[in-house]
Design an enzyme around this catalytic site. Structure first.
Site, PDB file in Angstrom:
ATOM      1  N   HIS A  13      -2.153   4.983   0.652  1.00  0.00           N
ATOM      2  CA  HIS A  13      -2.772   3.719   0.240  1.00  0.00           C
ATOM      3  C   HIS A  13      -3.254   3.776  -1.211  1.00  0.00           C
ATOM      4  O   HIS A  13      -4.075   4.623  -1.558  1.00  0.00           O
ATOM      5  CB  HIS A  13      -3.949   3.430   1.170  1.00  0.00           C
ATOM      6  N   GLU A  40       1.720   2.789  -1.320  1.00  0.00           N
ATOM      7  CA  GLU A  40       1.428   1.364  -1.399  1.00  0.00           C
ATOM      8  C   GLU A  40       0.592   1.149  -2.643  1.00  0.00           C
ATOM      9  O   GLU A  40      -0.242   1.996  -2.991  1.00  0.00           O
ATOM     10  CB  GLU A  40       0.660   0.918  -0.147  1.00  0.00           C
ATOM     11  N   HIS A  55      -6.248  -4.015  -7.711  1.00  0.00           N
ATOM     12  CA  HIS A  55      -6.473  -4.670  -6.425  1.00  0.00           C
ATOM     13  C   HIS A  55      -7.306  -5.939  -6.545  1.00  0.00           C
ATOM     14  O   HIS A  55      -6.938  -6.996  -6.023  1.00  0.00           O
ATOM     15  CB  HIS A  55      -7.161  -3.707  -5.452  1.00  0.00           C
ATOM     16  N   GLU A 115       2.557  -4.400  -3.101  1.00  0.00           N
ATOM     17  CA  GLU A 115       1.865  -5.612  -2.663  1.00  0.00           C
ATOM     18  C   GLU A 115       1.651  -6.529  -3.855  1.00  0.00           C
ATOM     19  O   GLU A 115       1.002  -6.155  -4.837  1.00  0.00           O
ATOM     20  CB  GLU A 115       0.523  -5.300  -2.012  1.00  0.00           C
TER      21      GLU A 115
END
Length: 244
Positions: A13, A40, A55, A115
């Protein structure tokens, strides 16, 4: 599910979870040291259209910057410290551009789940630019799995680079999610781990989709999901679960 699934079960992650400053090259390197070969990460755009890893919708938590990155050019963003917030050894670690991550992954034989994490109002632009850049940077290599919680961002990615595989991210099973996934032409659905059970895995598999989950940091939960047939597990616990 006749299409081969070429991505590893275990996915680190944001690089190396919480062991290093998230979404930085330093974090990817540490994940590699723990044996991970899949990652990710979160992608945003600067004001001048540069794809980079972050993020949050603002810079404060994980960098020395302030405000929205969508309001700043890459020249300014590139000078920020994205490591000191985590711990002193990572002081002066910069924000990472997508092209750096592509070079790292291909040099080390790693897969990646990108993402698309647009700032508010930037969904279509971000999906379009990130997908085009990913298609260019990974040409001839194992393509990144493109994912997003934002269907409009994923639709833009589909239109910009239809050859890249897509996954719909879900933090709840909202009404119409299955139909949205079909319309987006996904190959996978990625849910919060507590949403995923054997019945949902079997439903996704019956449709020809893969089932992935985030963010599993407990061995017992991971073992249950593996027994149920899960295809991918995103974890922060790179020093405790998965490859070593």
């Amino acid at each position: 599910m006749n299409t081969p699934w070429l991505y590893p079960l275990w996915i680190a992650h944001r690089g190396a979870g919480k062991l290093a400053p998230e979404n930085t090259l330093a974090s990817f390197r540490l994940g590699l040291q723990h044996g991970f070969r899949a990652y990710e990460c979160d992608l945003k755009l600067s004001r001048d259209g540069q794809a980079f890893l972050l993020h949050d919708d603002t810079l404060e938590r994980t960098s020395s910057g302030q405000g929205s990155p969508a309001d700043q050019d890459w020249a300014a963003l590139s000078r920020l410290d994205a490591g000191a917030w985590h711990s002193p050894p990572f002081t002066a670690e910069p924000l990472a551009r997508l092209e750096q991550i592509a070079a790292f992954c291909q040099a080390n034989g790693c897969a990646i789940n990108i993402e698309i994490k647009p700032c508010p109002g930037e969904e279509t632009r971000t999906g379009t630019v990130v997908a085009r850049e990913a298609a260019r940077l990974w040409a001839g290599a194992l393509p990144p799995l493109m994912s997003s919680f934002k269907p409009e961002a994923l639709a833009a990615a589909r239109d910009a680079a239809p050859e890249l595989p897509r996954g719909l991210l879900l933090d709840k099973l909202w009404e119409g999610w299955f139909e949205a996934a079909e319309a987006l032409g996904v190959v996978a659905v990625i849910t919060n781990y507590w949403l995923m059970d054997k019945a949902l895995i079997e439903r996704l598999h019956a449709r020809g989709w893969r089932a992935l989950v985030y963010t599993v940091n407990d061995a017992a939960i991971a073992e249950r999901l593996i027994a149920d047939g899960i295809d991918g597990i995103i974890t922060d616990a790179v020093d405790q679960l998965g490859p070593a």
